[in-house]
Design a protein around this motif. Structure first.
Motif, PDB file in Angstrom:
ATOM      1  N   SER A  82      21.310  11.858 -58.807  1.00  0.00           N
ATOM      2  CA  SER A  82      22.099  13.044 -58.468  1.00  0.00           C
ATOM      3  C   SER A  82      22.331  13.083 -56.963  1.00  0.00           C
ATOM      4  N   LYS A  83      23.432  13.696 -56.589  1.00  0.00           N
ATOM      5  CA  LYS A  83      23.721  13.920 -55.173  1.00  0.00           C
ATOM      6  C   LYS A  83      23.191  15.297 -54.780  1.00  0.00           C
ATOM      7  N   PHE A  84      22.379  15.313 -53.736  1.00  0.00           N
ATOM      8  CA  PHE A  84      21.798  16.564 -53.280  1.00  0.00           C
ATOM      9  C   PHE A  84      22.351  16.909 -51.904  1.00  0.00           C
ATOM     10  N   PRO A  85      22.674  18.188 -51.670  1.00  0.00           N
ATOM     11  CA  PRO A  85      23.122  18.580 -50.330  1.00  0.00           C
ATOM     12  C   PRO A  85      22.007  18.402 -49.308  1.00  0.00           C
ATOM     13  N   ALA A  86      22.403  18.278 -48.054  1.00  0.00           N
ATOM     14  CA  ALA A  86      21.426  18.035 -46.989  1.00  0.00           C
ATOM     15  C   ALA A  86      20.369  19.124 -46.918  1.00  0.00           C
ATOM     16  N   SER A  87      20.742  20.353 -47.255  1.00  0.00           N
ATOM     17  CA  SER A  87      19.792  21.465 -47.173  1.00  0.00           C
ATOM     18  C   SER A  87      18.613  21.285 -48.128  1.00  0.00           C
ATOM     19  N   GLU A  88      18.831  20.584 -49.254  1.00  0.00           N
ATOM     20  CA  GLU A  88      17.764  20.408 -50.224  1.00  0.00           C
ATOM     21  C   GLU A  88      16.730  19.382 -49.784  1.00  0.00           C
ATOM     22  N   TRP A  89      17.067  18.571 -48.790  1.00  0.00           N
ATOM     23  CA  TRP A  89      16.124  17.574 -48.299  1.00  0.00           C
ATOM     24  C   TRP A  89      15.164  18.148 -47.272  1.00  0.00           C
ATOM     25  N   PHE A  90      15.406  19.387 -46.844  1.00  0.00           N
ATOM     26  CA  PHE A  90      14.598  19.952 -45.767  1.00  0.00           C
ATOM     27  C   PHE A  90      13.136  20.060 -46.166  1.00  0.00           C
ATOM     28  N   SER A  91      12.856  20.519 -47.381  1.00  0.00           N
ATOM     29  CA  SER A  91      11.464  20.694 -47.789  1.00  0.00           C
ATOM     30  C   SER A  91      10.745  19.346 -47.888  1.00  0.00           C
ATOM     31  N   GLN A  92      11.467  18.286 -48.294  1.00  0.00           N
ATOM     32  CA  GLN A  92      10.854  16.960 -48.333  1.00  0.00           C
ATOM     33  C   GLN A  92      10.487  16.485 -46.933  1.00  0.00           C
ATOM     34  N   VAL A  93      11.418  16.645 -46.003  1.00  0.00           N
ATOM     35  CA  VAL A  93      11.167  16.221 -44.624  1.00  0.00           C
ATOM     36  C   VAL A  93      10.028  17.034 -44.025  1.00  0.00           C
ATOM     37  N   ARG A  94      10.051  18.326 -44.293  1.00  0.00           N
ATOM     38  CA  ARG A  94       9.030  19.212 -43.733  1.00  0.00           C
ATOM     39  C   ARG A  94       7.636  18.870 -44.266  1.00  0.00           C
ATOM     40  N   ALA A  95       7.535  18.530 -45.537  1.00  0.00           N
ATOM     41  CA  ALA A  95       6.233  18.268 -46.140  1.00  0.00           C
ATOM     42  C   ALA A  95       5.669  16.898 -45.765  1.00  0.00           C
ATOM     43  N   ALA A 125      14.714  12.302 -58.883  1.00  0.00           N
ATOM     44  CA  ALA A 125      14.136  13.627 -59.113  1.00  0.00           C
ATOM     45  C   ALA A 125      15.227  14.632 -59.481  1.00  0.00           C
ATOM     46  N   PRO A 126      14.915  15.606 -60.345  1.00  0.00           N
ATOM     47  CA  PRO A 126      15.900  16.636 -60.696  1.00  0.00           C
ATOM     48  C   PRO A 126      16.206  17.592 -59.547  1.00  0.00           C
ATOM     49  N   GLN A 127      15.258  17.745 -58.617  1.00  0.00           N
ATOM     50  CA  GLN A 127      15.447  18.562 -57.423  1.00  0.00           C
ATOM     51  C   GLN A 127      14.707  17.904 -56.277  1.00  0.00           C
ATOM     52  N   GLN A 128      15.165  18.146 -55.062  1.00  0.00           N
ATOM     53  CA  GLN A 128      14.483  17.568 -53.913  1.00  0.00           C
ATOM     54  C   GLN A 128      13.454  18.556 -53.369  1.00  0.00           C
ATOM     55  N   ILE A 129      12.332  18.638 -54.070  1.00  0.00           N
ATOM     56  CA  ILE A 129      11.196  19.422 -53.610  1.00  0.00           C
ATOM     57  C   ILE A 129       9.962  18.523 -53.674  1.00  0.00           C
ATOM     58  N   PRO A 130       8.943  18.789 -52.850  1.00  0.00           N
ATOM     59  CA  PRO A 130       7.828  17.840 -52.701  1.00  0.00           C
ATOM     60  C   PRO A 130       7.088  17.490 -53.975  1.00  0.00           C
ATOM     61  N   MET A 131       7.031  18.389 -54.959  1.00  0.00           N
ATOM     62  CA  MET A 131       6.271  18.070 -56.176  1.00  0.00           C
ATOM     63  C   MET A 131       6.814  16.831 -56.878  1.00  0.00           C
ATOM     64  N   TYR A 132       8.102  16.549 -56.706  1.00  0.00           N
ATOM     65  CA  TYR A 132       8.693  15.399 -57.377  1.00  0.00           C
ATOM     66  C   TYR A 132       8.481  14.097 -56.605  1.00  0.00           C
ATOM     67  N   LEU A 133       7.832  14.186 -55.430  1.00  0.00           N
ATOM     68  CA  LEU A 133       7.445  12.984 -54.689  1.00  0.00           C
ATOM     69  C   LEU A 133       5.921  12.863 -54.626  1.00  0.00           C
ATOM     70  N   MET A 134       5.257  13.565 -55.525  1.00  0.00           N
ATOM     71  CA  MET A 134       3.793  13.511 -55.593  1.00  0.00           C
ATOM     72  C   MET A 134       3.275  12.100 -55.798  1.00  0.00           C
ATOM     73  N   VAL A 135       4.076  11.267 -56.419  1.00  0.00           N
ATOM     74  CA  VAL A 135       3.658   9.901 -56.718  1.00  0.00           C
ATOM     75  C   VAL A 135       3.343   9.118 -55.448  1.00  0.00           C
ATOM     76  N   ALA A 136       3.866   9.536 -54.299  1.00  0.00           N
ATOM     77  CA  ALA A 136       3.613   8.831 -53.043  1.00  0.00           C
ATOM     78  C   ALA A 136       2.231   9.126 -52.473  1.00  0.00           C
ATOM     79  N   VAL A 137       1.541  10.139 -52.978  1.00  0.00           N
ATOM     80  CA  VAL A 137       0.253  10.552 -52.408  1.00  0.00           C
ATOM     81  C   VAL A 137      -0.777   9.427 -52.400  1.00  0.00           C
ATOM     82  N   PRO A 138      -0.984   8.653 -53.487  1.00  0.00           N
ATOM     83  CA  PRO A 138      -1.975   7.575 -53.421  1.00  0.00           C
ATOM     84  C   PRO A 138      -1.675   6.545 -52.331  1.00  0.00           C
ATOM     85  N   GLY A 139      -0.405   6.128 -52.216  1.00  0.00           N
ATOM     86  CA  GLY A 139      -0.058   5.147 -51.192  1.00  0.00           C
ATOM     87  C   GLY A 139      -0.252   5.688 -49.791  1.00  0.00           C
ATOM     88  N   LEU A 140       0.211   6.916 -49.543  1.00  0.00           N
ATOM     89  CA  LEU A 140       0.015   7.530 -48.232  1.00  0.00           C
ATOM     90  C   LEU A 140      -1.462   7.697 -47.922  1.00  0.00           C
TER      91      LEU A 140
END
Length: 464
Positions: free
Chosen positions: A241-254, A300-315
């Motif tokens: 899906s294409k997400f507007p730039a505003s929806e990426w803010f929470s990912q960048v912030r987290a 991800a269906p939305q660009q919020i941090p819970m949908y990038l939880m999978v990165a936690v083990p690697g980080l």
């Protein structure tokens, strides 16, 4: 002088428990925000508990195992948000302990330590939505199981064994909780090919193991005579899906601070000379794992941090490596304190915001108070819109629970298939009340005049 990262294991366990209790204080207070998604998950469980069929009578893209987990939760606790939140917190804690066990059992670092568990918990508080009982959180158990098995194969001096089939099974189940996790199948192939010796027959075993959960759930829906699983969920489970730039803010912030520290950790660990051959392969495999997480984020269906939880083990691996490689008697503690303070500060700021609420995380996704009049509480309600707050005091009617799915019919009302779907749904499960937040009722009456008879006893509530 011993540093924080070299003190005895017992004290590190105490620090781990104390840190966890401290971080949960705000979660269990009334200030912890609830999300519309949480209410939707509970409502899905409720509808399934009442005997409705998933995907045909409950329109949602939630994966089947997640949906049936919510059904089981509703059977045990009903609409209990406190237990819902508490269970999520408990799951996150168990995952951190299991990841500590993985790193110690597989000897990911030269010395055993509980720093990995502490970092894991801190990263799970990069944003408050990470400790919600979400499909990604439920599926993370199976992702961790698959990580352990892949590291086990890399470690083996005899090469990949036939129990590699377990990795495929674990990832297949993980995807039935949250489909983008299936991307990690690519990571399994690349890691075992690059860092171990795997033959074509064993690669086929991984694919067979991966297919087994899908075949099992497909047969379950087939014998339940529910074809919507194939025609609806499988066809729509993975999509970019294409997400507007505003929806990426929470990912960048987290993730910005953890990512910067992880990059510094990558540099230190890949340059390190104290690791054995297989430990270096572990680290390279985790680096490849993080690269695949980017593809999962795009699905991800939305660009919020819970949908990038999978990165936690690697980080977690590389952030832990950064602190372990720091020299000095006070420098590691200083950097760790700054990392902890910045992450938790960002977490609290996301919950409360600055003065006037500015800076709050997920403002549009927060579950507001219900405005449903008291006399309508407990009745069958249909909400046409994305804000589901009034469902807190009512029973959902029709299959249109998720607005993103419902609007595919309502926004294409000119299509014959959409008209039939809407009419059949209203005829089989008519609402007592309609809260029309999209002003669609006049158009429905115009396009389907006979719906007036179906809705003759319904009440349209004023919006606002």
């Amino acid at each position: 002088m011993l540093t924080f990262f070299r003190i005895n294991a017992f004290f590190q366990i105490i620090v781990l428990a104390a840190l966890w209790i401290l971080m949960q204080f705000d979660l269990f207070s009334n200030q912890a925000p609830r999300l519309t998604l949480e209410l939707e998950w509970l409502l899905i469980g409720e509808q399934l508990h009442l005997g409705k069929n998933l995907y045909s009578e409950v329109l949602t893209l939630i994966s089947p195992l997640s949906a049936y987990f919510y059904q089981f939760f509703y059977f045990l606790f009903g609409r209990n948000f406190l237990v819902f939140q508490g269970l999520a917190v408990g799951f996150a804690f168990l995952q951190s302990l299991y990841f500590v066990w993985i790193t110690q059992n597989r000897q990911t670092f030269t010395e055993k330590n509980y720093l990995v568990g502490i970092i894991y918990l801190i990263l799970m508080h990069a944003c408050f939505d990470l400790t919600k009982l979400s499909p990604p959180l439920l599926g993370m158990f199976w992702v961790l199981f698959s990580i352990n098995q892949v590291l086990k194969q890399i470690e083996s001096r005899a090469g990949v064994r036939d129990d590699i089939i377990e990795v495929g099974i674990f990832l297949g189940i993980a995807g039935l909780f949250y489909p983008p996790y299936w991307v990690l199948l690519i990571w399994v192939f690349l890691s075992t090919i690059l860092y171990s010796s795997i033959n074509p027959r064993q690669l086929l075993l991984v694919l067979i193991g991966f297919a087994l959960p899908l075949v099992a759930i497909g047969l379950f829906f087939y014998f339940s005579q529910n074809t919507a699983f194939n025609t609806f969920w499988l066809m729509n489970s993975l999509s970019f899906s294409k997400f507007p730039a505003s929806e990426w803010f929470s990912q960048v912030r987290a993730w910005s601070i953890p990512l910067v520290i992880a990059v510094m950790g990558i540099i230190k660990m890949l340059k390190g000379t104290r690791y054995s051959n297989y430990q270096n392969r572990y680290h390279q495999a985790f680096l490849l794992y993080l690269a695949l997480c980017l593809a999962i984020m795009l699905l991800a269906p939305q660009q919020i941090p819970m949908y990038l939880m999978v990165a936690v083990p690697g980080l977690t691996i590389f952030i832990s490596g950064f602190f372990i490689h720091l020299r000095g008697t006070w420098l590691p503690e200083l950097y760790f304190t700054l990392f902890l303070a910045s992450t938790l500060g960002n977490y609290i700021l996301g919950i409360k915001g600055m003065s006037g609420g500015a800076g709050q995380e997920h403002t549009s996704l927060r579950l507001g108070p219900s405005t449903l009049p008291l006399k309508f509480h407990g009745q069958r309600l249909l909400i046409l819109g994305s804000n589901l707050a009034e469902y807190q005091d009512a029973q959902p009617a029709t299959k249109y629970l998720n607005w993103n799915m419902a609007k595919q019919d309502f926004n294409s009302i000119e299509r014959y298939e959409s008209l039939v779907s809407i009419f059949d749904t209203f005829a089989s499960s008519p609402p007592t009340l309609i809260l029309d937040k999209e002003n669609l009722t006049p158009l429905l009456m115009k396009k389907i005049p006979c719906m007036r008879a179906v809705m003759s006893e319904s009440t349209e509530l004023p919006v606002g």
